[in-house]
Design a protein around this motif. Structure first.
Motif, PDB file in Angstrom:
ATOM      1  N   THR A 108       0.834  -1.205   0.000  1.00 22.51           N
ATOM      2  CA  THR A 108       0.000   0.000   0.000  1.00 22.51           C
ATOM      3  C   THR A 108       0.865   1.251   0.000  1.00 22.51           C
ATOM      4  O   THR A 108       0.601   2.199  -0.747  1.00 22.51           O
ATOM      5  N   ASP A 109       1.911   1.263   0.799  1.00 21.34           N
ATOM      6  CA  ASP A 109       2.820   2.403   0.860  1.00 21.34           C
ATOM      7  C   ASP A 109       3.489   2.628  -0.498  1.00 21.34           C
ATOM      8  O   ASP A 109       3.536   3.753  -1.008  1.00 21.34           O
ATOM      9  N   VAL A 110       3.990   1.553  -1.098  1.00 22.68           N
ATOM     10  CA  VAL A 110       4.654   1.638  -2.403  1.00 22.68           C
ATOM     11  C   VAL A 110       3.692   2.164  -3.470  1.00 22.68           C
ATOM     12  O   VAL A 110       4.014   3.079  -4.225  1.00 22.68           O
ATOM     13  N   ALA A 111       2.509   1.568  -3.538  1.00 19.24           N
ATOM     14  CA  ALA A 111       1.531   1.966  -4.557  1.00 19.24           C
ATOM     15  C   ALA A 111       1.099   3.413  -4.359  1.00 19.24           C
ATOM     16  O   ALA A 111       0.980   4.171  -5.331  1.00 19.24           O
ATOM     17  N   ARG A 112       0.868   3.819  -3.115  1.00 24.34           N
ATOM     18  CA  ARG A 112       0.469   5.202  -2.835  1.00 24.34           C
ATOM     19  C   ARG A 112       1.562   6.187  -3.286  1.00 24.34           C
ATOM     20  O   ARG A 112       1.270   7.221  -3.883  1.00 24.34           O
ATOM     21  N   GLN A 113       2.801   5.860  -3.002  1.00 25.78           N
ATOM     22  CA  GLN A 113       3.903   6.729  -3.429  1.00 25.78           C
ATOM     23  C   GLN A 113       3.952   6.877  -4.950  1.00 25.78           C
ATOM     24  O   GLN A 113       4.161   7.972  -5.468  1.00 25.78           O
ATOM     25  N   MET A 114       3.770   5.763  -5.655  1.00 23.80           N
ATOM     26  CA  MET A 114       3.849   5.815  -7.116  1.00 23.80           C
ATOM     27  C   MET A 114       2.685   6.603  -7.719  1.00 23.80           C
ATOM     28  O   MET A 114       2.875   7.370  -8.664  1.00 23.80           O
ATOM     29  N   VAL A 115       1.482   6.444  -7.177  1.00 23.39           N
ATOM     30  CA  VAL A 115       0.337   7.193  -7.707  1.00 23.39           C
ATOM     31  C   VAL A 115       0.505   8.684  -7.395  1.00 23.39           C
ATOM     32  O   VAL A 115       0.257   9.537  -8.264  1.00 23.39           O
ATOM     33  N   THR A 116       0.957   9.005  -6.200  1.00 17.44           N
ATOM     34  CA  THR A 116       1.216  10.405  -5.858  1.00 17.44           C
ATOM     35  C   THR A 116       2.258  10.991  -6.795  1.00 17.44           C
ATOM     36  O   THR A 116       2.102  12.110  -7.310  1.00 17.44           O
ATOM     37  N   PHE A 117       3.338  10.261  -7.040  1.00 19.98           N
ATOM     38  CA  PHE A 117       4.386  10.687  -7.973  1.00 19.98           C
ATOM     39  C   PHE A 117       3.810  10.908  -9.371  1.00 19.98           C
ATOM     40  O   PHE A 117       4.104  11.912 -10.029  1.00 19.98           O
ATOM     41  N   ALA A 118       2.970   9.971  -9.812  1.00 24.06           N
ATOM     42  CA  ALA A 118       2.376  10.072 -11.151  1.00 24.06           C
ATOM     43  C   ALA A 118       1.583  11.362 -11.310  1.00 24.06           C
ATOM     44  O   ALA A 118       1.699  12.047 -12.330  1.00 24.06           O
ATOM     45  N   PHE A 119       0.783  11.705 -10.321  1.00 28.28           N
ATOM     46  CA  PHE A 119      -0.068  12.884 -10.431  1.00 28.28           C
ATOM     47  C   PHE A 119       0.662  14.173 -10.079  1.00 28.28           C
ATOM     48  O   PHE A 119       0.550  15.163 -10.802  1.00 28.28           O
ATOM     49  N   GLU A 120       1.439  14.169  -9.011  1.00 27.37           N
ATOM     50  CA  GLU A 120       2.042  15.414  -8.531  1.00 27.37           C
ATOM     51  C   GLU A 120       3.348  15.775  -9.229  1.00 27.37           C
ATOM     52  O   GLU A 120       3.629  16.956  -9.411  1.00 27.37           O
ATOM     53  N   GLN A 121       4.138  14.790  -9.615  1.00 25.36           N
ATOM     54  CA  GLN A 121       5.428  15.086 -10.246  1.00 25.36           C
ATOM     55  C   GLN A 121       5.387  14.942 -11.768  1.00 25.36           C
ATOM     56  O   GLN A 121       6.012  15.735 -12.476  1.00 25.36           O
ATOM     57  N   LEU A 122       4.683  13.935 -12.259  1.00 22.64           N
ATOM     58  CA  LEU A 122       4.648  13.691 -13.697  1.00 22.64           C
ATOM     59  C   LEU A 122       3.470  14.380 -14.384  1.00 22.64           C
ATOM     60  O   LEU A 122       3.419  14.430 -15.611  1.00 22.64           O
ATOM     61  N   GLY A 123       2.518  14.868 -13.609  1.00 24.69           N
ATOM     62  CA  GLY A 123       1.375  15.568 -14.186  1.00 24.69           C
ATOM     63  C   GLY A 123       0.444  14.673 -14.984  1.00 24.69           C
ATOM     64  O   GLY A 123      -0.214  15.138 -15.919  1.00 24.69           O
ATOM     65  N   LEU A 124       0.349  13.397 -14.600  1.00 24.01           N
ATOM     66  CA  LEU A 124      -0.514  12.474 -15.333  1.00 24.01           C
ATOM     67  C   LEU A 124      -1.977  12.688 -14.962  1.00 24.01           C
ATOM     68  O   LEU A 124      -2.299  13.311 -13.948  1.00 24.01           O
TER      69      LEU A 124
END
Length: 178
Positions: A108-124
């Motif tokens: 859950t921690d790993v997946a949450r980090q990746m989704v946050t990264f996708a939206f907040e850093q990559l602008g997906l």
């Protein structure tokens, strides 16, 4: 964007290194783990090729994937996560945790980090995950993240010589930030 390091509640995600082969083999060489992945169990040579490819592709510009090593607080490699950029402002999420670390909230921690990264850093705009129908633990993870069930992908993954369906889940940026 290189290098990437993401710090979560219990897990840090970092770029893979060429010396991660032995630790990675404990994950991708385990039938218990790979039964839920889109590939069969790897031996040492296949694991080396996988890590070498991940390290090389991390240098691509533009990047088409973010394949990151997941490390526990003691810096031990316990899993990985991948965002495969799959179209216009979209990515496919995948993750795996070493079997002896299951049930501790790491996925859950790993997946949450990746989704946050996708939206907040990559602008997906969209992140999706395709999960084997029998993988109740992973289905629980995507539910915790607020992903919505979209449907069944028939004969989606060929593993161990047999075709397996996948259940498709996704979350959109406006749902994530709500």
């Amino acid at each position: 964007m290189y290098p990437v390091t993401l710090t979560g509640r219990d897990v840090t995600l970092r770029e893979f290194r060429t010396d991660d082969v032995a630790a990675s083999l404990a994950i991708v060489g385990d039938d218990q783990v790979t039964q839920w992945l889109a590939f069969d169990r790897h031996d040492q040579a296949a694991t080396r090729a996988m890590i070498d490819g991940v390290v090389k592709r991390a240098q691509d510009d533009p990047r088409t994937e973010y394949y990151l090593a997941a490390t526990a607080p003691d810096d031990e490699l316990i899993g990985f996560a991948r965002l495969g950029l799959s179209g216009v402002k979209a990515a496919k999420l995948g993750y795996a945790i070493r079997a002896d670390r299951w049930g501790k909230g790491y996925a859950t921690d790993v997946a949450r980090q990746m989704v946050t990264f996708a939206f907040e850093q990559l602008g997906l705009h969209r992140v999706s995950a395709a999960i084997g129908p029998g993988n109740a633990a992973s289905i629980a993870v995507v539910h915790k993240l607020g992903m919505r069930y979209e449907g069944r992908l028939r004969d989606h993954v060929l593993t161990k010589g047999t075709w397996r369906d996948s259940l498709l889940y996704s979350v959109l940026v406006q749902e994530w930030t709500a």
